[in-house]
Scaffold this motif. Sequence first.
Motif, PDB file in Angstrom:
ATOM      1  N   PHE A 147       0.842  -1.182   0.000  1.00 28.47           N
ATOM      2  CA  PHE A 147       0.000   0.000   0.000  1.00 28.47           C
ATOM      3  C   PHE A 147       0.880   1.235   0.000  1.00 28.47           C
ATOM      4  CE2 PHE A 147      -4.193   0.714  -0.417  1.00 28.47           C
ATOM      5  CZ  PHE A 147      -4.980   1.006   0.672  1.00 28.47           C
TER       6      PHE A 147
ATOM      7  N   CYS B  76     -12.485   3.423   6.136  1.00 24.41           N
ATOM      8  CA  CYS B  76     -12.397   3.040   4.734  1.00 24.41           C
ATOM      9  C   CYS B  76     -13.734   2.485   4.260  1.00 24.41           C
ATOM     10  CB  CYS B  76     -11.270   2.032   4.513  1.00 24.41           C
ATOM     11  SG  CYS B  76     -11.406   0.487   5.397  1.00 24.41           S
TER      12      CYS B  76
ATOM     13  N   ASN C 243     -14.320  -2.416   1.050  1.00 23.18           N
ATOM     14  CA  ASN C 243     -13.465  -3.248   0.225  1.00 23.18           C
ATOM     15  C   ASN C 243     -12.513  -4.010   1.159  1.00 23.18           C
ATOM     16  OD1 ASN C 243     -11.318  -4.214  -1.337  1.00 23.18           O
ATOM     17  ND2 ASN C 243     -11.525  -2.565  -2.826  1.00 23.18           N
ATOM     18  N   SER C 244     -12.602  -5.312   1.152  1.00 20.46           N
ATOM     19  CA  SER C 244     -11.803  -6.116   2.084  1.00 20.46           C
ATOM     20  C   SER C 244     -10.298  -5.974   1.837  1.00 20.46           C
ATOM     21  CB  SER C 244     -12.213  -7.585   2.009  1.00 20.46           C
ATOM     22  OG  SER C 244     -11.973  -8.103   0.723  1.00 20.46           O
ATOM     23  N   ASP C 245      -9.901  -5.586   0.634  1.00 25.22           N
ATOM     24  CA  ASP C 245      -8.477  -5.408   0.345  1.00 25.22           C
ATOM     25  C   ASP C 245      -7.861  -4.324   1.226  1.00 25.22           C
ATOM     26  OD1 ASP C 245      -8.714  -7.350  -1.595  1.00 25.22           O
ATOM     27  OD2 ASP C 245      -8.824  -5.921  -3.257  1.00 25.22           O
ATOM     28  N   PHE C 246      -8.600  -3.224   1.435  1.00 30.34           N
ATOM     29  CA  PHE C 246      -8.092  -2.141   2.284  1.00 30.34           C
ATOM     30  C   PHE C 246      -7.911  -2.629   3.715  1.00 30.34           C
ATOM     31  CE2 PHE C 246     -10.249   0.699  -0.919  1.00 30.34           C
ATOM     32  CZ  PHE C 246      -9.078   1.190  -1.446  1.00 30.34           C
ATOM     33  N   GLU C 247      -8.933  -3.286   4.226  1.00 30.64           N
ATOM     34  CA  GLU C 247      -8.863  -3.779   5.602  1.00 30.64           C
ATOM     35  C   GLU C 247      -7.704  -4.748   5.764  1.00 30.64           C
ATOM     36  OE1 GLU C 247     -11.492  -6.115   8.988  1.00 30.64           O
ATOM     37  OE2 GLU C 247     -12.447  -5.515   7.121  1.00 30.64           O
ATOM     38  N   GLU C 248      -7.573  -5.677   4.852  1.00 31.18           N
ATOM     39  CA  GLU C 248      -6.484  -6.662   4.928  1.00 31.18           C
ATOM     40  C   GLU C 248      -5.114  -5.997   4.850  1.00 31.18           C
ATOM     41  OE1 GLU C 248      -7.155  -9.680   1.970  1.00 31.18           O
ATOM     42  OE2 GLU C 248      -9.169 -10.083   2.749  1.00 31.18           O
ATOM     43  N   ALA C 249      -4.983  -4.983   4.005  1.00 23.64           N
ATOM     44  CA  ALA C 249      -3.697  -4.297   3.868  1.00 23.64           C
ATOM     45  C   ALA C 249      -3.317  -3.589   5.163  1.00 23.64           C
ATOM     46  CB  ALA C 249      -3.766  -3.289   2.722  1.00 23.64           C
TER      47      ALA C 249
END
Length: 172
Positions: free
Chosen positions: A1, A20, A23-29
């Motif tokens: 990120f 945020c 979007n699960s990608d943001f949380e995971e990052a």
Amino acid sequence: FEFMDHVGDEWMSKVEAVACDMNSDFEEAFKGRYPKLDIVYDRFHIIKNFNDKVVSEIRKDEQRRLSEEGSPEAAKLLKNSRYILMSKRSTLVQKDEDARKGKLVYTAGEIFNTPEIKAHGGNEVWYDELLEENKLFFTIDLVKDLLDQAYNSHDEVEMCVRLEEIIDICKA
């Protein structure tokens, strides 16, 4: 990120929570790199997700059920009810008031030869009819109201109470 690289670990160590979209990608990052961070979802995306995943899907399921049961006219009425079911009552009241005042929602255009469109009324009445005719729509309305109350709350305990009420309704 790139954002986390740009601000650096020292700056991020002072951050307690990150808002945020869903979007699960943001949380995971963020969680992958800073596991102690709290992730906060903003009101817009919570409501949008509820409308897209719950309201729209239930409306489509009900429309399909009515068609299969031999009620094509009732199913057709639901086809155009998406906006009504997703709206807050106060929005529908305002739309009805705009219609009474003859408010324009679209100005006539000469280039594409489009007519002017005035606000149309009957939104709140239609909404009430939908809630009266269908228990699922009535339940959606309760949950929508509680979500709104939870996000309007400035007290953490009150917010949790509203969210617990939603869970109880969904379990019933």
